[in-house]
Structure formats: structure tokens, C-alpha cells
Design a protein around this motif. Sequence first.
Motif, PDB file in Angstrom:
ATOM      1  N   HIS A  22      -1.574  10.708 -16.368  1.00 26.33           N
ATOM      2  CA  HIS A  22      -1.086  12.003 -16.853  1.00 26.33           C
ATOM      3  C   HIS A  22      -2.032  13.129 -16.474  1.00 26.33           C
ATOM      4  CE1 HIS A  22       2.401  10.502 -18.873  1.00 26.33           C
ATOM      5  NE2 HIS A  22       1.696   9.633 -19.575  1.00 26.33           N
ATOM      6  N   ALA A  23      -3.330  12.895 -16.562  1.00 22.26           N
ATOM      7  CA  ALA A  23      -4.293  13.927 -16.192  1.00 22.26           C
ATOM      8  C   ALA A  23      -4.190  14.256 -14.709  1.00 22.26           C
ATOM      9  CB  ALA A  23      -5.711  13.473 -16.535  1.00 22.26           C
ATOM     10  N   ALA A  24      -4.032  13.233 -13.861  1.00 20.32           N
ATOM     11  CA  ALA A  24      -3.899  13.479 -12.416  1.00 20.32           C
ATOM     12  C   ALA A  24      -2.612  14.242 -12.117  1.00 20.32           C
ATOM     13  CB  ALA A  24      -3.919  12.155 -11.657  1.00 20.32           C
ATOM     14  N   GLN A  25      -1.525  13.891 -12.789  1.00 26.90           N
ATOM     15  CA  GLN A  25      -0.263  14.600 -12.575  1.00 26.90           C
ATOM     16  C   GLN A  25      -0.377  16.040 -13.045  1.00 26.90           C
ATOM     17  OE1 GLN A  25       2.392  12.023 -14.717  1.00 26.90           O
ATOM     18  NE2 GLN A  25       2.933  10.858 -12.885  1.00 26.90           N
ATOM     19  N   ALA A  26      -1.060  16.269 -14.157  1.00 28.26           N
ATOM     20  CA  ALA A  26      -1.225  17.637 -14.659  1.00 28.26           C
ATOM     21  C   ALA A  26      -2.036  18.466 -13.674  1.00 28.26           C
ATOM     22  CB  ALA A  26      -1.902  17.618 -16.024  1.00 28.26           C
ATOM     23  N   HIS A  27      -3.030  17.842 -13.018  1.00 27.97           N
ATOM     24  CA  HIS A  27      -3.838  18.566 -12.038  1.00 27.97           C
ATOM     25  C   HIS A  27      -2.990  18.999 -10.841  1.00 27.97           C
ATOM     26  CE1 HIS A  27      -7.279  19.761  -9.713  1.00 27.97           C
ATOM     27  NE2 HIS A  27      -6.870  18.995  -8.722  1.00 27.97           N
ATOM     28  N   ARG A  28      -2.046  18.155 -10.432  1.00 29.09           N
ATOM     29  CA  ARG A  28      -1.195  18.472  -9.285  1.00 29.09           C
ATOM     30  C   ARG A  28      -0.074  19.440  -9.642  1.00 29.09           C
ATOM     31  NH1 ARG A  28       0.350  12.781  -7.501  1.00 29.09           N
ATOM     32  NH2 ARG A  28      -1.042  12.109  -9.103  1.00 29.09           N
ATOM     33  N   ALA A  29       0.218  19.620 -10.883  1.00 27.67           N
ATOM     34  CA  ALA A  29       1.357  20.427 -11.296  1.00 27.67           C
ATOM     35  C   ALA A  29       0.984  21.900 -11.479  1.00 27.67           C
ATOM     36  CB  ALA A  29       1.949  19.868 -12.579  1.00 27.67           C
ATOM     37  N   VAL A  30       0.107  22.411 -10.634  1.00 28.21           N
ATOM     38  CA  VAL A  30      -0.267  23.818 -10.710  1.00 28.21           C
ATOM     39  C   VAL A  30       0.858  24.638 -10.083  1.00 28.21           C
ATOM     40  CG1 VAL A  30      -1.928  25.548  -9.931  1.00 28.21           C
ATOM     41  CG2 VAL A  30      -2.719  23.286 -10.637  1.00 28.21           C
ATOM     42  N   THR A  67      -4.013  32.083 -15.760  1.00 25.21           N
ATOM     43  CA  THR A  67      -3.956  30.646 -15.471  1.00 25.21           C
ATOM     44  C   THR A  67      -4.122  30.393 -13.975  1.00 25.21           C
ATOM     45  OG1 THR A  67      -1.549  30.704 -15.244  1.00 25.21           O
ATOM     46  CG2 THR A  67      -2.414  30.191 -17.423  1.00 25.21           C
ATOM     47  N   ARG A  68      -4.463  29.150 -13.649  1.00 20.46           N
ATOM     48  CA  ARG A  68      -4.596  28.773 -12.243  1.00 20.46           C
ATOM     49  C   ARG A  68      -3.230  28.841 -11.562  1.00 20.46           C
ATOM     50  NH1 ARG A  68      -6.723  23.052 -11.713  1.00 20.46           N
ATOM     51  NH2 ARG A  68      -4.887  22.726 -12.960  1.00 20.46           N
ATOM     52  N   CYS A  69      -3.266  29.135 -10.268  1.00 19.08           N
ATOM     53  CA  CYS A  69      -2.041  29.090  -9.484  1.00 19.08           C
ATOM     54  C   CYS A  69      -2.390  28.736  -8.048  1.00 19.08           C
ATOM     55  CB  CYS A  69      -1.242  30.388  -9.583  1.00 19.08           C
ATOM     56  SG  CYS A  69      -2.051  31.863  -8.941  1.00 19.08           S
ATOM     57  N   ALA A  70      -1.396  28.304  -7.283  1.00 19.23           N
ATOM     58  CA  ALA A  70      -1.622  27.806  -5.926  1.00 19.23           C
ATOM     59  C   ALA A  70      -1.038  28.749  -4.885  1.00 19.23           C
ATOM     60  CB  ALA A  70      -0.988  26.424  -5.778  1.00 19.23           C
ATOM     61  N   VAL A  71      -1.745  28.843  -3.747  1.00 13.88           N
ATOM     62  CA  VAL A  71      -1.268  29.586  -2.584  1.00 13.88           C
ATOM     63  C   VAL A  71      -1.492  28.710  -1.357  1.00 13.88           C
ATOM     64  CG1 VAL A  71      -1.730  31.889  -3.548  1.00 13.88           C
ATOM     65  CG2 VAL A  71      -3.483  30.728  -2.193  1.00 13.88           C
ATOM     66  N   PRO A  72      -0.751  28.957  -0.274  1.00 16.39           N
ATOM     67  CA  PRO A  72      -1.026  28.213   0.956  1.00 16.39           C
ATOM     68  C   PRO A  72      -2.439  28.522   1.456  1.00 16.39           C
ATOM     69  CG  PRO A  72       1.054  29.411   1.115  1.00 16.39           C
ATOM     70  CD  PRO A  72       0.385  29.872  -0.138  1.00 16.39           C
ATOM     71  N   PRO A 101      -4.240  22.529   7.098  1.00 12.88           N
ATOM     72  CA  PRO A 101      -3.811  23.492   6.080  1.00 12.88           C
ATOM     73  C   PRO A 101      -3.173  22.787   4.886  1.00 12.88           C
ATOM     74  CG  PRO A 101      -3.031  24.150   8.238  1.00 12.88           C
ATOM     75  CD  PRO A 101      -3.606  22.763   8.374  1.00 12.88           C
ATOM     76  N   SER A 102      -3.453  23.287   3.727  1.00  8.56           N
ATOM     77  CA  SER A 102      -2.856  22.776   2.502  1.00  8.56           C
ATOM     78  C   SER A 102      -2.807  23.932   1.514  1.00  8.56           C
ATOM     79  CB  SER A 102      -3.679  21.616   1.950  1.00  8.56           C
ATOM     80  OG  SER A 102      -4.978  22.066   1.623  1.00  8.56           O
ATOM     81  N   GLN A 103      -2.781  23.604   0.269  1.00 10.10           N
ATOM     82  CA  GLN A 103      -2.793  24.653  -0.745  1.00 10.10           C
ATOM     83  C   GLN A 103      -4.201  24.840  -1.285  1.00 10.10           C
ATOM     84  OE1 GLN A 103       0.017  23.670  -3.826  1.00 10.10           O
ATOM     85  NE2 GLN A 103       1.577  24.868  -2.797  1.00 10.10           N
ATOM     86  N   LYS A 104      -4.458  26.033  -1.777  1.00  5.65           N
ATOM     87  CA  LYS A 104      -5.699  26.338  -2.473  1.00  5.65           C
ATOM     88  C   LYS A 104      -5.336  26.694  -3.903  1.00  5.65           C
ATOM     89  CE  LYS A 104      -8.269  25.975   1.187  1.00  5.65           C
ATOM     90  NZ  LYS A 104      -9.243  24.930   1.367  1.00  5.65           N
ATOM     91  N   ILE A 105      -6.115  26.197  -4.841  1.00  3.72           N
ATOM     92  CA  ILE A 105      -5.908  26.494  -6.259  1.00  3.72           C
ATOM     93  C   ILE A 105      -6.826  27.651  -6.619  1.00  3.72           C
ATOM     94  CG2 ILE A 105      -5.951  25.606  -8.620  1.00  3.72           C
ATOM     95  CD1 ILE A 105      -3.959  24.146  -6.737  1.00  3.72           C
ATOM     96  N   LEU A 106      -6.244  28.759  -7.040  1.00  3.01           N
ATOM     97  CA  LEU A 106      -7.004  29.947  -7.414  1.00  3.01           C
ATOM     98  C   LEU A 106      -7.188  29.973  -8.921  1.00  3.01           C
ATOM     99  CD1 LEU A 106      -5.910  30.608  -4.550  1.00  3.01           C
ATOM    100  CD2 LEU A 106      -5.715  32.959  -5.295  1.00  3.01           C
TER     101      LEU A 106
END
Length: 173
Positions: A22-30, A67-72, A101-106
Motif C-alpha cells: 500500500h505504501a508503494a502504491q501510494a507513492h506512485r499515485a501522485v 501537495t506533491r504533483c508530477a510533471v514530465p 525521460p520519465s516523470q519528476k515529482i515536485l
Amino acid sequence: MVKSARTSAPLLIMCLLVGGVHAAQAHRAVRSCKPADLSVHFEDGQGAFDGMSHSGAWVVLANRSATRCAVPALPDVQLEDAQDHVLAIGKPAPLSPHQQPSQKILKPHALWRASMYWVSGNVYDGGQCVSPNRAVLTFPLGDVRVDFPARTLCGPAQTPLTFEQGQLQPVPR
């Protein structure tokens, strides 16, 4: 009389494993950053990009949400004139095989930047030079439009021109 609570080792391990999933899934669900989450501006790099006929800038992003959010890792960047005509398009800088290239978590209020390099002198036979007014950064949830500093980009007689664009990286402190 007090009884001691005893949990079997397999049950304890199972609970830890499920909790870890669950913790790993929560980390990916940004969530993806919305345009309103982002602040964008340009910095000249204190001359670090300037050469005989080269120039450039840092495009700097900040997540202004709570909150954190993701961008390319490599957002699409186009430079336009005042009439919304595309004058120049970013092309990715060459990447090493391990740098895909991937996503960056800001994180909230953290600064990230990407380099932009271009030819600034009319060094091409029959070339052209343009002076964009605005940059448009395209993200999954919408575009961010921001004024582009007074700069000249030059290139071959093709429309639009191109500039080299690097991946986002944290701004050093």
C-alpha cells in the motif's frame, strides 16, 4: 488478570508486506500537476549559456500547491510571437542510455529547472532570426503560458526553428 497478546510470525510478516504494498502504491499515485499549480520563469544562468553565437536560459518550475504533483521530465516547450505563431520548438538534448525521460515529482515550493540552448547569431547562409514573446509549456493537464525574456534565436531558413532542451533537474541550493 492480564493476558499477553501474541501474534504469529507469519501473520505479522503478512501484515508488514501488505502495508508495504500500500505504501508503494501510494507513492506512485501522485497526481499530475495542474497548470494553476505551477509557477514558471526564466533565468539567464548568469552568462553560463552565452558564447560567440550561442545563448540559452534555464526554464524554472515551482510547485506552488500544498501537495506533491508530477510533471514530465521533459515538458514540451514552444516559443511564440505576440500573434500566437510558433517560432521555435524544443528538441530533447541527447540522453545517455540510463537517462530516459520519465516523470519528476515536485514537492511543494521546490524549484526544478531545465536548460534551453540555441543559436543566437545569424551564422547560417540564408538563415533567419526570431524574437519570441511567450513560452508555452505543455503538460498532461494543460498548458502554461509565460512571457519569454527578450532574446534572439537564429537558425536555418525553416519555420519554426529548434532549440536544445534538457530534462528537469532540482535547482542546486
